[in-house]
Design an enzyme around this catalytic site. Structure first.
Site, PDB file in Angstrom:
ATOM      1  N   ASP A 106       0.762  -1.497  -0.085  1.00  0.00           N
ATOM      2  CA  ASP A 106       0.231   0.113  -0.180  1.00  0.00           C
ATOM      3  C   ASP A 106       0.776   1.017  -0.141  1.00  0.00           C
ATOM      4  O   ASP A 106       1.805   0.995   0.400  1.00  0.00           O
ATOM      5  CB  ASP A 106      -1.074  -0.205   1.321  1.00  0.00           C
ATOM      6  CG  ASP A 106      -2.297   0.607   0.760  1.00  0.00           C
ATOM      7  OD1 ASP A 106      -2.808   0.594   0.680  1.00  0.00           O
ATOM      8  OD2 ASP A 106      -1.941   2.492   1.341  1.00  0.00           O
ATOM      9  N   HIS A 131     -10.205  -5.066  -3.124  1.00  0.00           N
ATOM     10  CA  HIS A 131      -8.813  -4.768  -2.712  1.00  0.00           C
ATOM     11  C   HIS A 131      -8.606  -5.505  -1.360  1.00  0.00           C
ATOM     12  O   HIS A 131     -10.055  -5.183  -0.749  1.00  0.00           O
ATOM     13  CB  HIS A 131      -7.870  -4.854  -2.646  1.00  0.00           C
ATOM     14  CG  HIS A 131      -8.725  -2.509  -2.604  1.00  0.00           C
ATOM     15  ND1 HIS A 131      -9.083  -2.204  -3.549  1.00  0.00           N
ATOM     16  CD2 HIS A 131      -8.363  -2.105  -0.981  1.00  0.00           C
ATOM     17  CE1 HIS A 131      -9.776  -0.885  -2.631  1.00  0.00           C
ATOM     18  NE2 HIS A 131      -9.634  -1.369  -1.163  1.00  0.00           N
ATOM     19  N   LEU A 132      -8.199  -6.788  -1.057  1.00  0.00           N
ATOM     20  CA  LEU A 132      -8.067  -7.200  -0.037  1.00  0.00           C
ATOM     21  C   LEU A 132      -6.976  -7.257   1.161  1.00  0.00           C
ATOM     22  O   LEU A 132      -5.893  -6.507   0.516  1.00  0.00           O
ATOM     23  CB  LEU A 132      -8.204  -8.514   0.517  1.00  0.00           C
ATOM     24  CG  LEU A 132      -8.087  -9.541   1.672  1.00  0.00           C
ATOM     25  CD1 LEU A 132      -9.601  -9.474   2.533  1.00  0.00           C
ATOM     26  CD2 LEU A 132      -8.264 -10.668   1.480  1.00  0.00           C
ATOM     27  N   HIS A 133      -7.034  -5.448   2.067  1.00  0.00           N
ATOM     28  CA  HIS A 133      -5.854  -5.342   3.303  1.00  0.00           C
ATOM     29  C   HIS A 133      -5.212  -6.600   3.308  1.00  0.00           C
ATOM     30  O   HIS A 133      -5.684  -6.774   4.499  1.00  0.00           O
ATOM     31  CB  HIS A 133      -6.558  -4.331   3.450  1.00  0.00           C
ATOM     32  CG  HIS A 133      -7.156  -2.510   2.639  1.00  0.00           C
ATOM     33  ND1 HIS A 133      -5.896  -2.107   2.461  1.00  0.00           N
ATOM     34  CD2 HIS A 133      -8.089  -2.461   2.489  1.00  0.00           C
ATOM     35  CE1 HIS A 133      -6.431  -0.361   2.077  1.00  0.00           C
ATOM     36  NE2 HIS A 133      -7.962  -1.123   1.589  1.00  0.00           N
ATOM     37  N   GLY A 149     -14.928   3.687   3.926  1.00  0.00           N
ATOM     38  CA  GLY A 149     -14.254   3.891   4.042  1.00  0.00           C
ATOM     39  C   GLY A 149     -13.354   4.168   1.852  1.00  0.00           C
ATOM     40  O   GLY A 149     -12.092   3.821   2.112  1.00  0.00           O
ATOM     41  N   ASN A 184     -12.840  -2.960   2.390  1.00  0.00           N
ATOM     42  CA  ASN A 184     -14.350  -2.302   2.274  1.00  0.00           C
ATOM     43  C   ASN A 184     -14.649  -1.467   1.209  1.00  0.00           C
ATOM     44  O   ASN A 184     -14.096  -2.148   0.170  1.00  0.00           O
ATOM     45  CB  ASN A 184     -13.081  -0.564   2.664  1.00  0.00           C
ATOM     46  CG  ASN A 184     -12.113  -0.763   3.752  1.00  0.00           C
ATOM     47  OD1 ASN A 184     -13.182  -0.883   4.718  1.00  0.00           O
ATOM     48  ND2 ASN A 184     -10.923   0.022   3.891  1.00  0.00           N
TER      49      ASN A 184
HETATM   50  P1  DGP Z   1      -9.545   1.571   0.455  1.00  0.00           P
HETATM   51  O1  DGP Z   1     -10.245   2.808   1.406  1.00  0.00           O
HETATM   52  O2  DGP Z   1     -10.056   0.190   1.127  1.00  0.00           O
HETATM   53  O3  DGP Z   1     -10.320   1.986  -0.791  1.00  0.00           O
HETATM   54  O4  DGP Z   1      -8.379   1.373   0.225  1.00  0.00           O
HETATM   55  C1  DGP Z   1      -7.394   2.313  -0.772  1.00  0.00           C
HETATM   56  C2  DGP Z   1      -5.748   1.916  -0.618  1.00  0.00           C
HETATM   57  O5  DGP Z   1      -4.760   2.400  -2.068  1.00  0.00           O
HETATM   58  C3  DGP Z   1      -5.485   2.842   0.471  1.00  0.00           C
HETATM   59  O6  DGP Z   1      -5.290   2.227   1.838  1.00  0.00           O
HETATM   60  C4  DGP Z   1      -3.987   3.879  -0.687  1.00  0.00           C
HETATM   61  C5  DGP Z   1      -4.260   2.373  -1.377  1.00  0.00           C
HETATM   62  N1  DGP Z   1      -3.844   3.180  -2.898  1.00  0.00           N
HETATM   63  C6  DGP Z   1      -4.000   3.966  -3.505  1.00  0.00           C
HETATM   64  N2  DGP Z   1      -3.609   4.343  -4.667  1.00  0.00           N
HETATM   65  C7  DGP Z   1      -2.953   4.024  -5.118  1.00  0.00           C
HETATM   66  C8  DGP Z   1      -1.057   3.719  -5.627  1.00  0.00           C
HETATM   67  O7  DGP Z   1      -1.257   4.123  -6.681  1.00  0.00           O
HETATM   68  N3  DGP Z   1      -0.124   2.558  -5.230  1.00  0.00           N
HETATM   69  C9  DGP Z   1      -0.657   1.802  -4.861  1.00  0.00           C
HETATM   70  N4  DGP Z   1       0.576   0.559  -4.025  1.00  0.00           N
HETATM   71  N5  DGP Z   1      -1.133   1.963  -3.109  1.00  0.00           N
HETATM   72  C10 DGP Z   1      -2.537   2.954  -3.234  1.00  0.00           C
END
Ligand code: DGP
Length: 116
Positions: A32, A102-104, A95, A89
């Site tokens: 992330d 995507h799974l965090h 949020g 999410n």
């Molecule tokens: P969510 O809130 O569950 O939609 O999380 C989206 C996540 O994606 C957030 O923690 C930041 C990450 N993110 C957004 N743009 C990028 C990107 O361009 N590259 C990476 N590696 N992560 C990203």
């Protein structure tokens, strides 16, 4: 299958760089960009699916694979015993900011409950 306006599809296509940790034919896992834990991976299907609301029966195997991949990566990263959190999410109240499922995978510190 990929959506040109989707940032995660662009990462899958290699058009935007990412710190990729694992990939196979179905799945990509990368770090992330704004980590909220010492280990913070995003595990995504290569198929563009916007939200959990868009899961269909044909995605069952793929969505299950997100979870089994997270579990394998947690073992590989040696956070399985200390513990980890998997979070997906969906839409505004949860949020969600990127509309490609995507799974965090979060680990490396203690998390509180209930989430904020
Ligand atoms: P969510 O809130 O569950 O939609 O999380 C989206 C996540 O994606 C957030 O923690 C930041 C990450 N993110 C957004 N743009 C990028 C990107 O361009 N590259 C990476 N590696 N992560 C990203």
């Amino acid at each position: 299958m990929s959506e040109s306006s989707c940032i995660f599809c662009q990462i899958i296509d290699g058009a935007i760089p990412a710190d990729i940790y694992y990939q196979d034919d179905d799945i990509l896992a990368f770090r992330d960009i704004h980590p909220v834990a010492p280990t913070h991976l995003l595990i995504i299907p290569k198929k563009h699916i916007a939200t959990a609301n868009d899961f269909s029966d044909e995605d069952e195997r793929l969505i299950g694979k997100l979870m089994t991949t997270a579990s394998k990566l947690a073992r590989e990263l040696r956070v399985d015993r200390s513990g980890y959190r998997m979070v997906m999410n969906c839409n505004r109240d949860a949020g969600q900011t990127v509309f490609h499922v995507h799974l965090h995978l979060l680990a490396g510190r203690a998390f509180s409950w209930p989430p904020g």
